[in-house]
Design a protein around this motif. Sequence first.
Motif, PDB file in Angstrom:
ATOM      1  N   VAL A  76      11.967   4.147 -46.235  1.00 54.70           N
ATOM      2  CA  VAL A  76      11.195   4.660 -45.101  1.00 54.70           C
ATOM      3  C   VAL A  76      12.144   5.186 -44.028  1.00 54.70           C
ATOM      4  N   ARG A  77      11.805   6.325 -43.452  1.00 59.07           N
ATOM      5  CA  ARG A  77      12.465   6.839 -42.254  1.00 59.07           C
ATOM      6  C   ARG A  77      11.408   6.912 -41.156  1.00 59.07           C
ATOM      7  N   VAL A  78      11.713   6.345 -39.998  1.00 63.84           N
ATOM      8  CA  VAL A  78      10.720   6.268 -38.922  1.00 63.84           C
ATOM      9  C   VAL A  78      11.238   6.965 -37.677  1.00 63.84           C
ATOM     10  N   ARG A  79      10.356   7.742 -37.070  1.00 68.40           N
ATOM     11  CA  ARG A  79      10.602   8.322 -35.743  1.00 68.40           C
ATOM     12  C   ARG A  79       9.480   7.893 -34.818  1.00 68.40           C
ATOM     13  N   GLN A  80       9.833   7.623 -33.564  1.00 65.94           N
ATOM     14  CA  GLN A  80       8.828   7.287 -32.556  1.00 65.94           C
ATOM     15  C   GLN A  80       8.895   8.329 -31.446  1.00 65.94           C
ATOM     16  N   THR A  81       7.757   8.945 -31.156  1.00 66.03           N
ATOM     17  CA  THR A  81       7.676   9.954 -30.106  1.00 66.03           C
ATOM     18  C   THR A  81       6.499   9.604 -29.211  1.00 66.03           C
ATOM     19  N   GLY A  82       6.795   9.111 -28.019  1.00 64.67           N
ATOM     20  CA  GLY A  82       5.720   8.712 -27.128  1.00 64.67           C
ATOM     21  C   GLY A  82       4.916   7.587 -27.748  1.00 64.67           C
ATOM     22  N   VAL A 139       1.525   9.738 -40.041  1.00 64.42           N
ATOM     23  CA  VAL A 139       1.514   9.880 -38.584  1.00 64.42           C
ATOM     24  C   VAL A 139       0.504   8.880 -38.034  1.00 64.42           C
ATOM     25  N   ALA A 140       0.958   8.024 -37.119  1.00 61.63           N
ATOM     26  CA  ALA A 140       0.084   6.981 -36.569  1.00 61.63           C
ATOM     27  C   ALA A 140       0.166   6.975 -35.055  1.00 61.63           C
TER      28      ALA A 140
END
Length: 233
Positions: free
Chosen positions: A181-187, A228-229
């Motif tokens: 898994v690769r995770v990005r958090q934006t806002g 996308v969550a």
Amino acid sequence: MLQRLSTLFALVLLGACAQPSVTPAPTQPPPVREVAEAVAEHARAYTVLQEQSLLKVFVMRGGPLSRFGHNHIIGGAVLSGRLALAEDLSQSAFSLSVDVHSLEVDRPQWRSTGGEDFASTPSDDDIAGTRDNMLGPRVLDASQYPKITIQSAGILGELPEFSVLARISLKDKTRSLPVPVRVRQTGGHLIAEGEFTLNQSEFGIEPFSILLGAISVQDELRVQYRIVAQALQ
């Protein structure tokens, strides 16, 4: 001589009794980490935005006459569920499902970006037949099993790239597979992406074939996903 044989037999018998054969107990699958449990322990909860998420499964042809068949891409905006992201990543969790009836076959834009393996153009009849076979009782049996579920059974590593042990229930079989898994958090949003492989036979599915296997589907499937969550308030 008879006495010596009797003594030897007795020793062998005693040795067999002293070292009994032990059948190993079946391995128990690791327990699922429930999203509600993680949230109760202060993990941040997210809900999957289905229309922005994407699942793609690459199905490759096989057999000596494979050149007369097509590779296929199956997927769509079919993922739903919840995630919980904890400060201690190992305490995070997810619970996802795939809407089997909503699976699509060979969107033109998927094939156009799939490389030379997907350069051919299946006819509308080819696509419809592939989808019917996929949803039928020999493969996904969508009328009996309309959902595929995926739950967390372990997380190893640290953000932004780590590995999860995913408990996948497909039809009447459940298997645990490692998934990168690769995770990005934006806002307030979380985006998780990755790719892994699985074998149909692991889930009791015999890969589709015709003409005594002259044209067939390979057992191994390559799976790509983008989830996308949105954070819940």
